[in-house]
Design a protein around this motif. Structure first.
Motif, PDB file in Angstrom:
ATOM      1  N   LEU A  36       0.830  -1.208   0.000  1.00 22.04           N
ATOM      2  CA  LEU A  36       0.000   0.000   0.000  1.00 22.04           C
ATOM      3  C   LEU A  36       0.864   1.258   0.000  1.00 22.04           C
ATOM      4  O   LEU A  36       0.576   2.223  -0.729  1.00 22.04           O
ATOM      5  N   LEU A  37       1.927   1.265   0.798  1.00 24.07           N
ATOM      6  CA  LEU A  37       2.824   2.422   0.817  1.00 24.07           C
ATOM      7  C   LEU A  37       3.526   2.580  -0.533  1.00 24.07           C
ATOM      8  O   LEU A  37       3.654   3.694  -1.058  1.00 24.07           O
ATOM      9  N   THR A  38       3.956   1.469  -1.110  1.00 22.41           N
ATOM     10  CA  THR A  38       4.581   1.507  -2.441  1.00 22.41           C
ATOM     11  C   THR A  38       3.601   2.048  -3.478  1.00 22.41           C
ATOM     12  O   THR A  38       3.969   2.861  -4.341  1.00 22.41           O
ATOM     13  N   LEU A  39       2.350   1.607  -3.386  1.00 20.42           N
ATOM     14  CA  LEU A  39       1.314   2.095  -4.302  1.00 20.42           C
ATOM     15  C   LEU A  39       1.118   3.601  -4.148  1.00 20.42           C
ATOM     16  O   LEU A  39       1.071   4.337  -5.139  1.00 20.42           O
ATOM     17  N   ALA A  40       0.999   4.069  -2.912  1.00 15.71           N
ATOM     18  CA  ALA A  40       0.788   5.501  -2.671  1.00 15.71           C
ATOM     19  C   ALA A  40       1.930   6.335  -3.245  1.00 15.71           C
ATOM     20  O   ALA A  40       1.704   7.392  -3.857  1.00 15.71           O
ATOM     21  N   ASN A 219      -5.493   9.091  -4.561  1.00 16.97           N
ATOM     22  CA  ASN A 219      -5.521   8.670  -5.964  1.00 16.97           C
ATOM     23  C   ASN A 219      -5.872   7.183  -6.076  1.00 16.97           C
ATOM     24  O   ASN A 219      -6.645   6.773  -6.949  1.00 16.97           O
ATOM     25  N   ALA A 220      -5.275   6.371  -5.178  1.00 16.25           N
ATOM     26  CA  ALA A 220      -5.532   4.932  -5.200  1.00 16.25           C
ATOM     27  C   ALA A 220      -6.979   4.617  -4.825  1.00 16.25           C
ATOM     28  O   ALA A 220      -7.573   3.665  -5.347  1.00 16.25           O
ATOM     29  N   LEU A 221      -7.557   5.404  -3.925  1.00 20.54           N
ATOM     30  CA  LEU A 221      -8.973   5.233  -3.600  1.00 20.54           C
ATOM     31  C   LEU A 221      -9.849   5.578  -4.800  1.00 20.54           C
ATOM     32  O   LEU A 221     -10.832   4.901  -5.091  1.00 20.54           O
ATOM     33  N   GLN A 222      -9.461   6.635  -5.499  1.00 21.49           N
ATOM     34  CA  GLN A 222     -10.273   7.095  -6.630  1.00 21.49           C
ATOM     35  C   GLN A 222     -10.223   6.130  -7.804  1.00 21.49           C
ATOM     36  O   GLN A 222     -11.248   5.888  -8.462  1.00 21.49           O
ATOM     37  N   GLY A 224      -9.539   2.894  -7.696  1.00 26.64           N
ATOM     38  CA  GLY A 224      -9.931   1.532  -7.335  1.00 26.64           C
ATOM     39  C   GLY A 224      -8.786   0.609  -6.947  1.00 26.64           C
ATOM     40  O   GLY A 224      -9.033  -0.534  -6.532  1.00 26.64           O
ATOM     41  N   ARG A 225      -7.560   1.085  -7.035  1.00 24.36           N
ATOM     42  CA  ARG A 225      -6.423   0.200  -6.736  1.00 24.36           C
ATOM     43  C   ARG A 225      -6.286  -0.058  -5.233  1.00 24.36           C
ATOM     44  O   ARG A 225      -5.829  -1.119  -4.820  1.00 24.36           O
ATOM     45  N   PHE A 226      -6.685   0.896  -4.412  1.00 24.87           N
ATOM     46  CA  PHE A 226      -6.687   0.702  -2.956  1.00 24.87           C
ATOM     47  C   PHE A 226      -7.630  -0.444  -2.592  1.00 24.87           C
ATOM     48  O   PHE A 226      -7.258  -1.384  -1.877  1.00 24.87           O
ATOM     49  N   GLU A 227      -8.870  -0.373  -3.093  1.00 25.98           N
ATOM     50  CA  GLU A 227      -9.872  -1.394  -2.775  1.00 25.98           C
ATOM     51  C   GLU A 227      -9.437  -2.770  -3.278  1.00 25.98           C
ATOM     52  O   GLU A 227      -9.612  -3.783  -2.580  1.00 25.98           O
ATOM     53  N   ALA A 228      -8.859  -2.815  -4.469  1.00 23.46           N
ATOM     54  CA  ALA A 228      -8.414  -4.089  -5.025  1.00 23.46           C
ATOM     55  C   ALA A 228      -7.323  -4.715  -4.163  1.00 23.46           C
ATOM     56  O   ALA A 228      -7.327  -5.926  -3.923  1.00 23.46           O
ATOM     57  N   LEU A 229      -6.406  -3.889  -3.677  1.00 26.72           N
ATOM     58  CA  LEU A 229      -5.327  -4.392  -2.825  1.00 26.72           C
ATOM     59  C   LEU A 229      -5.881  -4.860  -1.479  1.00 26.72           C
ATOM     60  O   LEU A 229      -5.490  -5.921  -0.961  1.00 26.72           O
ATOM     61  N   PHE A 230      -6.828  -4.097  -0.919  1.00 27.30           N
ATOM     62  CA  PHE A 230      -7.463  -4.480   0.345  1.00 27.30           C
ATOM     63  C   PHE A 230      -8.152  -5.831   0.220  1.00 27.30           C
ATOM     64  O   PHE A 230      -7.987  -6.719   1.064  1.00 27.30           O
ATOM     65  N   LEU A 231      -8.933  -6.018  -0.830  1.00 27.88           N
ATOM     66  CA  LEU A 231      -9.655  -7.280  -1.016  1.00 27.88           C
ATOM     67  C   LEU A 231      -8.700  -8.445  -1.251  1.00 27.88           C
ATOM     68  O   LEU A 231      -8.943  -9.560  -0.782  1.00 27.88           O
ATOM     69  N   LYS A 232      -7.632  -8.197  -1.970  1.00 27.79           N
ATOM     70  CA  LYS A 232      -6.633  -9.242  -2.218  1.00 27.79           C
ATOM     71  C   LYS A 232      -6.096  -9.810  -0.903  1.00 27.79           C
ATOM     72  O   LYS A 232      -5.906 -11.019  -0.759  1.00 27.79           O
ATOM     73  N   VAL A 264     -16.874   9.468   6.442  1.00 25.45           N
ATOM     74  CA  VAL A 264     -16.540   9.111   5.057  1.00 25.45           C
ATOM     75  C   VAL A 264     -16.752   7.613   4.890  1.00 25.45           C
ATOM     76  O   VAL A 264     -15.885   6.806   5.242  1.00 25.45           O
ATOM     77  N   PRO A 265     -17.889   7.165   4.360  1.00 26.52           N
ATOM     78  CA  PRO A 265     -18.229   5.739   4.398  1.00 26.52           C
ATOM     79  C   PRO A 265     -17.265   4.833   3.652  1.00 26.52           C
ATOM     80  O   PRO A 265     -17.023   3.706   4.091  1.00 26.52           O
ATOM     81  N   PHE A 266     -16.692   5.292   2.543  1.00 28.99           N
ATOM     82  CA  PHE A 266     -15.846   4.385   1.767  1.00 28.99           C
ATOM     83  C   PHE A 266     -14.453   4.215   2.377  1.00 28.99           C
ATOM     84  O   PHE A 266     -13.643   3.466   1.874  1.00 28.99           O
ATOM     85  N   TYR A 267     -14.186   4.909   3.486  1.00 28.21           N
ATOM     86  CA  TYR A 267     -12.936   4.671   4.216  1.00 28.21           C
ATOM     87  C   TYR A 267     -13.010   3.427   5.114  1.00 28.21           C
ATOM     88  O   TYR A 267     -12.002   2.970   5.607  1.00 28.21           O
ATOM     89  N   TRP A 268     -14.232   2.907   5.348  1.00 30.84           N
ATOM     90  CA  TRP A 268     -14.434   1.892   6.378  1.00 30.84           C
ATOM     91  C   TRP A 268     -15.069   0.629   5.799  1.00 30.84           C
ATOM     92  O   TRP A 268     -15.913   0.706   4.911  1.00 30.84           O
ATOM     93  N   TYR A 269     -14.690  -0.515   6.363  1.00 33.17           N
ATOM     94  CA  TYR A 269     -15.317  -1.776   5.979  1.00 33.17           C
ATOM     95  C   TYR A 269     -16.658  -1.916   6.682  1.00 33.17           C
ATOM     96  O   TYR A 269     -16.771  -1.678   7.895  1.00 33.17           O
ATOM     97  N   LYS A 270     -17.658  -2.313   5.932  1.00 32.32           N
ATOM     98  CA  LYS A 270     -18.964  -2.645   6.509  1.00 32.32           C
ATOM     99  C   LYS A 270     -19.373  -4.010   6.019  1.00 32.32           C
ATOM    100  O   LYS A 270     -19.221  -4.329   4.838  1.00 32.32           O
TER     101      LYS A 270
END
Length: 273
Positions: A36-40, A219-222, A224-232, A264-270
């Protein structure tokens, strides 16, 4: 050195190689955090590389070493007001708050200990083991629960095996290693939850690095790469957590700063989203 192109009259200077900025982090980081840090940082024009320094023995010491000679440039910590005074937090939850879910780790002889628990009031006779510098140590105490302290993570597992306390609340990342001991089991009845955020922290004296990481994460949130990495890294673990079939015991977290972006709802897992 310069080269003369006499025919056309140009003076050509060789391009200077771009310097790579070294960013110091603590050794032994979870692969997700490294990725994630490398991605950012990858969204920046400037080249950078992560350099691991010897493992830092405590989270509080990691904060003190930010920006210091022989110390760290970036650390990742569960936030609280004290840490946000000591260092500059990038207020984007790195694991979407899922470390606020705590799975009770118990001795195999006590696997039914929490089977009838519905509320915190049902836990008055249960003793929890928590490392002294973990933020949830204070959270469990503030919620009126009995806590036994230990100083190193390995000693906590030893104390649980010896039944020095009843429950070791574990997170989704570390519990898999703990369950390699066949005398320890994850409780199947209850999960604890409190709002919690893990942030990247940098020195107050490094606003440039703060800005680079914050912009990169956004940028990664916008895109979709953040979410993809989280789910992985976490989708299988969250499925194992099986929240829909467990009683969720919610705890207050008085140490969570008011600045936490809970709105900010998309910052958190539900669950289910």
């Amino acid at each position: 050195m310069k080269l003369l192109w006499l025919a056309l009259g140009f003076v050509i200077f060789p391009l200077k190689a771009q310097e790579t900025t070294e960013i110091r982090i603590s050794a032994g980081a979870d692969p997700y955090i490294i990725e994630l840090l490398t991605l950012a940082l990858s969204y920046q024009v400037e080249s950078s590389r992560l350099v691991s320094v010897r493992s830092i023995p405590s989270q509080d010491r990691a904060v003190r070493l930010l920006g210091e000679k022989g110390g760290l440039d970036v650390s990742w910590l569960v936030t609280n007001s004290q840490r946000e005074k000591a260092a500059s937090a990038i207020r984007i939850p790195l694991v979407k708050g899922i470390l606020g879910y705590r799975i009770p780790l118990v001795h195999k002889h006590n696997k039914t200990l929490l089977s009838g628990v519905r509320y915190t009031g049902d836990l008055r006779r249960v003793t929890f083991g928590l490392r002294r510098d973990w933020p949830d140590h204070q959270i469990f105490e503030r919620n009126g629960l009995s806590v036994t302290s230990f100083s190193q993570e390995d000693s906590g597992y030893d104390m649980l095996l010896k039944k020095r306390f009843d429950v070791l609340p574990s997170d989704l990342v570390s519990i898999e290693a703990a369950l390699s001991d066949t005398d320890l089991v994850a409780d199947q009845h209850v999960v604890f939850y409190y709002p919690s955020a893990v942030y990247f922290f940098v020195s107050h004296n490094n606003p440039l690095l703060h800005s680079q990481i914050e912009k990169g994460l956004k940028n990664a949130l916008q895109d979709g790469r953040f979410e993809a990495l989280f789910l992985k890294h976490f989708s299988a673990r969250l499925e194992k957590l099986d929240l829909k079939n467990k009683t969720v015991i919610e705890l207050d977290n008085p140490s969570l700063p008011p600045s936490a972006p809970l709105e900010v709802p998309f910052y958190w897992y539900k669950q289910g989203k």
